[in-house]
Design an enzyme around this catalytic site. Structure first.
Site, PDB file in Angstrom:
ATOM      1  N   LYS A   8       4.095   8.935   9.142  1.00 48.99           N
ATOM      2  CA  LYS A   8       3.607   8.365  10.406  1.00 48.99           C
ATOM      3  C   LYS A   8       4.472   8.673  11.625  1.00 48.99           C
ATOM      4  O   LYS A   8       4.309   9.725  12.233  1.00 48.99           O
ATOM      5  CB  LYS A   8       3.394   6.864  10.247  1.00 48.99           C
ATOM      6  CG  LYS A   8       2.356   6.564   9.119  1.00 48.99           C
ATOM      7  CD  LYS A   8       1.455   5.447   9.430  1.00 48.99           C
ATOM      8  CE  LYS A   8       0.602   5.021   8.241  1.00 48.99           C
ATOM      9  NZ  LYS A   8      -0.774   4.831   8.498  1.00 48.99           N
ATOM     10  N   TYR A  16       0.845  -1.190   0.000  1.00 43.89           N
ATOM     11  CA  TYR A  16       0.000   0.000   0.000  1.00 43.89           C
ATOM     12  C   TYR A  16       0.879   1.239   0.000  1.00 43.89           C
ATOM     13  O   TYR A  16       1.830   1.333   0.786  1.00 43.89           O
ATOM     14  CB  TYR A  16      -0.883  -0.026   1.256  1.00 43.89           C
ATOM     15  CG  TYR A  16      -1.828   1.149   1.381  1.00 43.89           C
ATOM     16  CD1 TYR A  16      -2.811   1.384   0.434  1.00 43.89           C
ATOM     17  CD2 TYR A  16      -1.744   2.017   2.478  1.00 43.89           C
ATOM     18  CE1 TYR A  16      -3.691   2.456   0.561  1.00 43.89           C
ATOM     19  CE2 TYR A  16      -2.621   3.084   2.614  1.00 43.89           C
ATOM     20  CZ  TYR A  16      -3.590   3.298   1.649  1.00 43.89           C
ATOM     21  OH  TYR A  16      -4.463   4.359   1.781  1.00 43.89           O
ATOM     22  N   ASP A  47       8.985   2.497   0.445  1.00 42.17           N
ATOM     23  CA  ASP A  47       7.928   3.186   1.177  1.00 42.17           C
ATOM     24  C   ASP A  47       8.081   2.783   2.641  1.00 42.17           C
ATOM     25  O   ASP A  47       7.722   1.669   3.026  1.00 42.17           O
ATOM     26  CB  ASP A  47       6.566   2.766   0.611  1.00 42.17           C
ATOM     27  CG  ASP A  47       5.412   3.426   1.345  1.00 42.17           C
ATOM     28  OD1 ASP A  47       5.610   3.883   2.497  1.00 42.17           O
ATOM     29  OD2 ASP A  47       4.314   3.464   0.770  1.00 42.17           O
TER      30      ASP A  47
HETATM   31  C1  PLP Z   1       3.105   1.847   3.654  1.00 42.10           C
HETATM   32  C2  PLP Z   1       2.189   3.023   3.531  1.00 42.10           C
HETATM   33  N1  PLP Z   1       2.406   3.935   2.581  1.00 42.10           N
HETATM   34  C3  PLP Z   1       1.635   5.024   2.444  1.00 42.10           C
HETATM   35  C4  PLP Z   1       0.558   5.227   3.270  1.00 42.10           C
HETATM   36  C5  PLP Z   1      -0.309   6.437   3.095  1.00 42.10           C
HETATM   37  O1  PLP Z   1      -0.092   7.355   4.108  1.00 42.10           O
HETATM   38  P1  PLP Z   1      -1.226   8.430   4.479  1.00 42.10           P
HETATM   39  O2  PLP Z   1      -2.376   7.670   5.041  1.00 42.10           O
HETATM   40  O3  PLP Z   1      -0.549   9.333   5.472  1.00 42.10           O
HETATM   41  O4  PLP Z   1      -1.564   9.154   3.225  1.00 42.10           O
HETATM   42  C6  PLP Z   1       0.281   4.303   4.279  1.00 42.10           C
HETATM   43  C7  PLP Z   1      -0.859   4.504   5.183  1.00 42.10           C
HETATM   44  O5  PLP Z   1      -1.246   3.661   5.954  1.00 42.10           O
HETATM   45  C8  PLP Z   1       1.104   3.170   4.412  1.00 42.10           C
HETATM   46  O6  PLP Z   1       0.867   2.223   5.339  1.00 42.10           O
END
Ligand code: PLP
Length: 432
Positions: free
Chosen positions: A271, A145, A243
């Protein structure tokens, strides 16, 4: 708890659904049962709902609360900044200070761009990669994700274009949602990646992955896989993007890349960086980052806002100063929780298994044991996990319906013991 322990949350949700689709501001929050909860405060490892029920919190704001709710020094820094202003529409010294810190702490970081959310920072990374390479295609992995924005919503849990494993690398057909240039590949399968890049490698700008597949089941790759992905990217001139929105500063101070010893070209951070204040970053090789000095526009009204930046500086201050205490503590508590959950599952004779990556725990129900890949994750059943989460909520533990738990440095041994007692009660309830 009163006889109807969630009455005020239910009433809130009835009101909210009239004016907010599904009554929630982020889709997954609608899934919690018996009702999505409305909260009034949170402190340390605890969160309190509008009915006055207090929970041990493992949702942790969906991950950011690595230091627990309201860490003192972070909140002191934010209060001080409030008196000096929130948003200047110009620079302030704490921004460069934060970028310097990230450069010092994260192995791949030579320069840093600040944004607000993880989704945005992932988009910025992909745009930088496209501009730097002059290529369009992006490789992403099944179940990983990278936020809710196009084009990387393909093949993520709950995605509108399907979350099943791709039998082989495919171009996602729904152009309107994800664009034609996203290639989805099974993760932790070096042969599949080599195959895909052999066919398309010279069209690929970026290979983006969660370095630990948190959203794809909370799994580490096999030894050597990340290094092989690095080698393949170099061979075809694609940029490797990690990521680390979840794993950054959580799995280790320098993130998964530090712990696993593989350095990407670009890293997405968010986060845990902000202790709940909205902030994200793309960090990476100066040569790639400098593309933002001309060919890529990186913009945002709230980028580098003073509150989030001072919160991030204060968060990293704590993590740096107490790294020898915090990370071992997180490992110990998370290890005890994982082992305790698995032990209780065995005792109750239920097919529940917890996998752990640092302080992130993921529950699986009726999945192959051990859970080795995304196909195993998908083979697990979601309904019993939802029932378990509901039962845990009734027993004073706030945990996500999909079984993804975040442990914080504010949790204690006593919290773990209380949580495991609640797991025991919840398992009795769901099996009776
Ligand atoms: C691995 C990863 N990348 C990107 C995101 C997206 O971040 P945001 O919710 O701050 O847009 C998340 C959100 O849970 C995530 O777990």
């Amino acid at each position: 708890m009163t006889e109807e322990p969630f009455a005020h949350s239910r009433r809130y949700m009835d009101r909210a659904r009239e004016v907010i689709p599904r009554g929630v501001s982020s889709a997954r929050r609608a899934a919690l049962r018996p009702t999505p909860l409305a909260f009034v405060r949170a402190s340390g490892s605890r969160i309190t709902d509008v009915d006055g029920n207090e929970y041990l919190d493992y949702v942790a704001g969906y991950g950011p609360m690595l230091l627990g709710h309201q860490p003192h020094s972070v909140f002191d820094a934010v209060r001080e900044q409030l008196a000096a202003g929130v948003l200047y529409g110009g620079q302030h010294e704490a921004e460069a200070e934060l970028a310097e810190r990230i450069v010092r702490l994260v192995p791949s970081a030579e320069m840093v761009l600040l944004s607000v959310t993880g989704s945005e920072a992932a988009q910025a990374a992909l745009r930088l990669a496209r501009a730097a390479t002059g290529r369009r295609a992006i490789v992403k992995f099944e179940g990983h994700y990278h936020g809710w924005l196009d084009p990387v919503t393909a093949n993520t849990p709950g995605s509108p274009v399907g979350s099943g494993p791709a039998p082989r690398p495919v171009a996602v057909p729904d152009h309107s949602v994800v664009g034609p240039e996203v290639l989805v590949c099974p993760w932790n399968d070096a042969e599949a990646l080599a195959d895909l890049l052999e066919r398309h490698g010279f069209e690929v700008a970026a290979v983006i992955m969660e370095a630990v597949a948190v959203n794809g089941g909370n799994l580490f790759a096999d030894d050597g896989y990340l290094a092989e992905a690095r080698r393949l990217c170099d061979r075809y001139g694609c940029l490797l993007v990690f990521d680390e929105v979840v794993t950054g500063f959580r799995l280790a101070l320098g993130g998964a890349q530090q712990r696993l010893g593989v350095v990407p070209d670009l890293t997405v951070l968010a986060k845990a960086l902000g202790s709940g204040f909205p902030i994200s970053a793309v960090a990476g090789r100066a040569e790639v980052m400098r593309v933002a000095e001309g060919r890529v526009a990186h913009a945002g009204t709230y980028n580098g806002n003073a509150l989030s930046v001072v919160a991030a500086n204060a968060t990293l201050d704590v993590l740096e100063a107490k790294r020898d205490v915090i990370y071992p503590l997180l490992e110990r508590l998370s290890g005890e929780l994982t082992a305790g959950i698995n032990e209780r599952a065995d005792r109750h004779g239920v097919p529940l298994r917890a996998t752990r990556a640092g302080s992130v725990i993921r529950l699986h129900w009726d999945a192959p044991d051990p859970v080795r890949g995304y196909a195993d994750v998908l083979a697990g059943r979601t309904e019993p996990l939802r029932e378990l989460a509901e039962s845990l909520v009734r027993n004073g533990v706030h945990a996500r319906e999909n079984g993804l738990w975040y442990v914080s440095a504010a949790h204690t041994e006593e919290d773990v013991a209380r949580t495991l007692a609640a797991v025991d009660r919840a398992l009795t309830e769901v099996t009776s």
